[in-house]
Design a protein around this motif. Structure first.
Motif, PDB file in Angstrom:
ATOM      1  N   TYR A 117       0.820  -1.208   0.000  1.00  0.00           N
ATOM      2  CA  TYR A 117       0.000   0.000   0.000  1.00  0.00           C
ATOM      3  C   TYR A 117       0.855   1.259   0.000  1.00  0.00           C
ATOM      4  O   TYR A 117       0.433   2.300  -0.525  1.00  0.00           O
ATOM      5  CB  TYR A 117      -0.948  -0.005   1.189  1.00  0.00           C
ATOM      6  CG  TYR A 117      -1.978  -1.111   1.118  1.00  0.00           C
ATOM      7  CD1 TYR A 117      -2.504  -1.524  -0.103  1.00  0.00           C
ATOM      8  CD2 TYR A 117      -2.421  -1.760   2.260  1.00  0.00           C
ATOM      9  CE1 TYR A 117      -3.431  -2.538  -0.188  1.00  0.00           C
ATOM     10  CE2 TYR A 117      -3.358  -2.786   2.189  1.00  0.00           C
ATOM     11  CZ  TYR A 117      -3.854  -3.172   0.951  1.00  0.00           C
ATOM     12  OH  TYR A 117      -4.759  -4.182   0.864  1.00  0.00           O
ATOM     13  N   THR A 138       1.910   1.862  -3.684  1.00  0.00           N
ATOM     14  CA  THR A 138       0.800   2.364  -4.496  1.00  0.00           C
ATOM     15  C   THR A 138       0.170   3.628  -3.921  1.00  0.00           C
ATOM     16  O   THR A 138      -0.797   4.138  -4.478  1.00  0.00           O
ATOM     17  CB  THR A 138      -0.283   1.279  -4.626  1.00  0.00           C
ATOM     18  OG1 THR A 138      -0.656   0.811  -3.317  1.00  0.00           O
ATOM     19  CG2 THR A 138       0.233   0.097  -5.427  1.00  0.00           C
ATOM     20  N   TYR A 176       9.503   4.394 -10.433  1.00  0.00           N
ATOM     21  CA  TYR A 176       9.068   3.555 -11.554  1.00  0.00           C
ATOM     22  C   TYR A 176       9.903   3.891 -12.775  1.00  0.00           C
ATOM     23  O   TYR A 176      10.115   5.066 -13.081  1.00  0.00           O
ATOM     24  CB  TYR A 176       7.589   3.797 -11.834  1.00  0.00           C
ATOM     25  CG  TYR A 176       7.109   3.270 -13.167  1.00  0.00           C
ATOM     26  CD1 TYR A 176       7.019   1.903 -13.417  1.00  0.00           C
ATOM     27  CD2 TYR A 176       6.753   4.161 -14.183  1.00  0.00           C
ATOM     28  CE1 TYR A 176       6.583   1.430 -14.636  1.00  0.00           C
ATOM     29  CE2 TYR A 176       6.307   3.693 -15.409  1.00  0.00           C
ATOM     30  CZ  TYR A 176       6.238   2.331 -15.635  1.00  0.00           C
ATOM     31  OH  TYR A 176       5.805   1.860 -16.853  1.00  0.00           O
ATOM     32  N   ARG A 210      -1.971   5.162 -11.673  1.00  0.00           N
ATOM     33  CA  ARG A 210      -2.538   3.891 -11.198  1.00  0.00           C
ATOM     34  C   ARG A 210      -3.360   3.239 -12.295  1.00  0.00           C
ATOM     35  O   ARG A 210      -4.071   3.914 -13.040  1.00  0.00           O
ATOM     36  CB  ARG A 210      -3.414   4.117  -9.970  1.00  0.00           C
ATOM     37  CG  ARG A 210      -2.669   4.488  -8.716  1.00  0.00           C
ATOM     38  CD  ARG A 210      -3.581   4.264  -7.508  1.00  0.00           C
ATOM     39  NE  ARG A 210      -3.067   4.884  -6.305  1.00  0.00           N
ATOM     40  CZ  ARG A 210      -3.665   5.867  -5.654  1.00  0.00           C
ATOM     41  NH1 ARG A 210      -4.813   6.348  -6.094  1.00  0.00           N
ATOM     42  NH2 ARG A 210      -3.139   6.364  -4.559  1.00  0.00           N
ATOM     43  N   TRP A 211      -3.290   1.920 -12.362  1.00  0.00           N
ATOM     44  CA  TRP A 211      -3.979   1.087 -13.346  1.00  0.00           C
ATOM     45  C   TRP A 211      -3.332   1.197 -14.722  1.00  0.00           C
ATOM     46  O   TRP A 211      -3.276   0.200 -15.443  1.00  0.00           O
ATOM     47  CB  TRP A 211      -5.477   1.394 -13.443  1.00  0.00           C
ATOM     48  CG  TRP A 211      -6.177   1.251 -12.131  1.00  0.00           C
ATOM     49  CD1 TRP A 211      -6.614   2.254 -11.321  1.00  0.00           C
ATOM     50  CD2 TRP A 211      -6.475   0.020 -11.443  1.00  0.00           C
ATOM     51  NE1 TRP A 211      -7.177   1.733 -10.182  1.00  0.00           N
ATOM     52  CE2 TRP A 211      -7.105   0.368 -10.243  1.00  0.00           C
ATOM     53  CE3 TRP A 211      -6.285  -1.325 -11.746  1.00  0.00           C
ATOM     54  CZ2 TRP A 211      -7.532  -0.585  -9.320  1.00  0.00           C
ATOM     55  CZ3 TRP A 211      -6.702  -2.276 -10.842  1.00  0.00           C
ATOM     56  CH2 TRP A 211      -7.318  -1.899  -9.637  1.00  0.00           C
ATOM     57  N   LEU A 271       0.761   0.900 -13.025  1.00  0.00           N
ATOM     58  CA  LEU A 271       0.850   0.031 -11.844  1.00  0.00           C
ATOM     59  C   LEU A 271      -0.562  -0.249 -11.343  1.00  0.00           C
ATOM     60  O   LEU A 271      -1.353   0.683 -11.157  1.00  0.00           O
ATOM     61  CB  LEU A 271       1.691   0.707 -10.761  1.00  0.00           C
ATOM     62  CG  LEU A 271       1.926  -0.031  -9.447  1.00  0.00           C
ATOM     63  CD1 LEU A 271       3.248   0.416  -8.831  1.00  0.00           C
ATOM     64  CD2 LEU A 271       0.806   0.218  -8.442  1.00  0.00           C
ATOM     65  N   SER A 272      -0.878  -1.514 -11.143  1.00  0.00           N
ATOM     66  CA  SER A 272      -2.199  -1.879 -10.628  1.00  0.00           C
ATOM     67  C   SER A 272      -2.033  -2.822  -9.440  1.00  0.00           C
ATOM     68  O   SER A 272      -0.940  -3.345  -9.190  1.00  0.00           O
ATOM     69  CB  SER A 272      -3.053  -2.533 -11.715  1.00  0.00           C
ATOM     70  OG  SER A 272      -2.484  -3.752 -12.144  1.00  0.00           O
ATOM     71  N   ILE A 273      -3.122  -3.046  -8.727  1.00  0.00           N
ATOM     72  CA  ILE A 273      -3.074  -3.877  -7.529  1.00  0.00           C
ATOM     73  C   ILE A 273      -4.288  -4.786  -7.489  1.00  0.00           C
ATOM     74  O   ILE A 273      -5.401  -4.386  -7.857  1.00  0.00           O
ATOM     75  CB  ILE A 273      -2.992  -3.005  -6.246  1.00  0.00           C
ATOM     76  CG1 ILE A 273      -2.835  -3.886  -4.996  1.00  0.00           C
ATOM     77  CG2 ILE A 273      -4.167  -2.066  -6.123  1.00  0.00           C
ATOM     78  CD1 ILE A 273      -2.446  -3.116  -3.744  1.00  0.00           C
TER      79      ILE A 273
END
Length: 352
Positions: free
Chosen positions: A54, A57, A73, A97-98, A101-103
């Motif tokens: 967390y 991100t 990154y 985000r997405w 980098l996604s989670i």
């Protein structure tokens, strides 16, 4: 051939709370994720694995706060400089985000909105990041994503409660793949699933990695999964990384006693029978950490410097290419003979 990094974490510190009462959840985390690699992150509950995910991100909930270090990154484009994730503005972060980098969150039933269909939740990601796509194009892409993770397209109209646990988890993976990011962080995505479904999902992730070429940070307490699935493994304990090595090296010759204890906590599938020993005691409370090496109160191989000095995370002289934070493998302060003075300084060797 030198592998190119896609994510570098340097000196990362995370606290919960501020001032003298702050709890130090992560201390001096240094990690590199290479392009196309699956990096496993293992450790008991409370070791800091999810906090790290967390923090990277920037999804830490209050009172969590990043107090030091940086996360960068590295885009695949030649000539593009690294992106300082911790310095991104809210608008930049929303775009990042997405897209890059996604989670995949822990607990798919809680992560998916129970009052929206699968179609609505998949196309919402596309609408936010691909505003020029038509409704028909977004629906077609959502169907492609479901097919990619082995779910029939006719389940687009289903609500989460109408899907099995494994299907819900695969919907979460499909959502993470929607924009074909370079990095996917998976926070214990198979914890609530049976062992058969776990293997199916892991095989699906491995197959998608081969097709799409993304990198994975796979967070779990089950080191047996990581040995089978990961290229490299980092072991966390008490908010620190205590060992990093290839999955094969961790399995055959764990250097840190904690890594060895984790491996002895599950039965071997091959070779002679061995007794399951586990690890005595309990993980430390983050508000009352022991001095020196945080593992020494539970370690059967601790010796003089362990309770007084924090061991560095560094490569042992005899085994380059890996790192371990243990005085058994580094020159111990105050001891002329170094780690050779410690009892039972050899690691347990396994046969793959």
């Amino acid at each position: 051939m030198t592998r190119r990094p896609v994510l570098t974490i340097s000196g990362l510190h995370v606290d919960y709370g501020t001032g003298p009462a702050a709890v130090h959840a992560l201390r001096d985390i240094n990690l590199t994720l290479h392009r196309g690699e699956i990096l496993g992150l293992a450790g008991e509950s409370g070791s800091g694995k999810s906090t790290l995910a967390y923090a990277v991100t920037r999804l830490l909930s209050p009172p969590g706060v990043i107090t030091g270090g940086d996360v960068r990154y590295h885009p695949p484009q030649d000539g593009a400089g690294p992106v300082d994730i911790l310095a991104l503005t809210p608008r930049q972060l929303r775009a990042f985000r997405w897209q890059e980098l996604s989670i995949v969150f822990q607990g798919s039933m809680n992560a998916l909105n129970p009052v929206h269909t699968v179609h609505s939740q998949l196309t919402d990601v596309l609408a936010a990041h691909r505003p020029r796509m038509s409704v028909a194009q977004r629906t077609a892409r959502a169907g492609e994503l479901l097919a990619l993770v082995g779910i029939s397209r006719d389940r687009l109209g289903a609500f989460p409660h109408q899907l099995s646990g494994g299907m819900r988890q695969r919907v979460m993976i499909a959502m993470a793949m929607a924009l074909e990011p370079e990095i996917v962080i998976m926070d214990e995505p198979t914890t609530a699933l049976d062992v058969v479904m776990q293997r199916q999902i892991l095989r699906k992730i491995a197959a998608l990695r081969e097709v799409l070429g993304f990198s994975v940070v796979f967070v779990t307490h089950d080191i047996s999964l990581l040995i089978e699935f990961s290229d490299r493994v980092a072991i966390m304990y008490g908010g620190r990384i205590v060992e990093q090595a290839s999955a094969a090296d961790i399995y055959r010759d764990p250097h840190h006693p904690y890594s060895d204890g984790l491996l002895h906590s599950f039965p071997a599938l091959h070779g002679p029978r061995r007794e399951l020993t586990g690890i005595p005691g309990s993980p430390p409370h983050l508000a009352a950490m022991p001095s020196g090496c945080v593992f020494h109160p539970r370690c059967g191989r601790s010796f003089d410097p362990c309770d007084r000095h924090v061991p560095p995370l560094a490569a042992p002289e005899a085994t380059p290419g890996r790192s371990v934070a243990c005085w058994l493998h580094h020159a111990a302060p105050g001891l002329a003979s170094g780690p050779a003075s410690a009892p039972d300084a050899t690691s347990t060797t396994r046969t793959a």
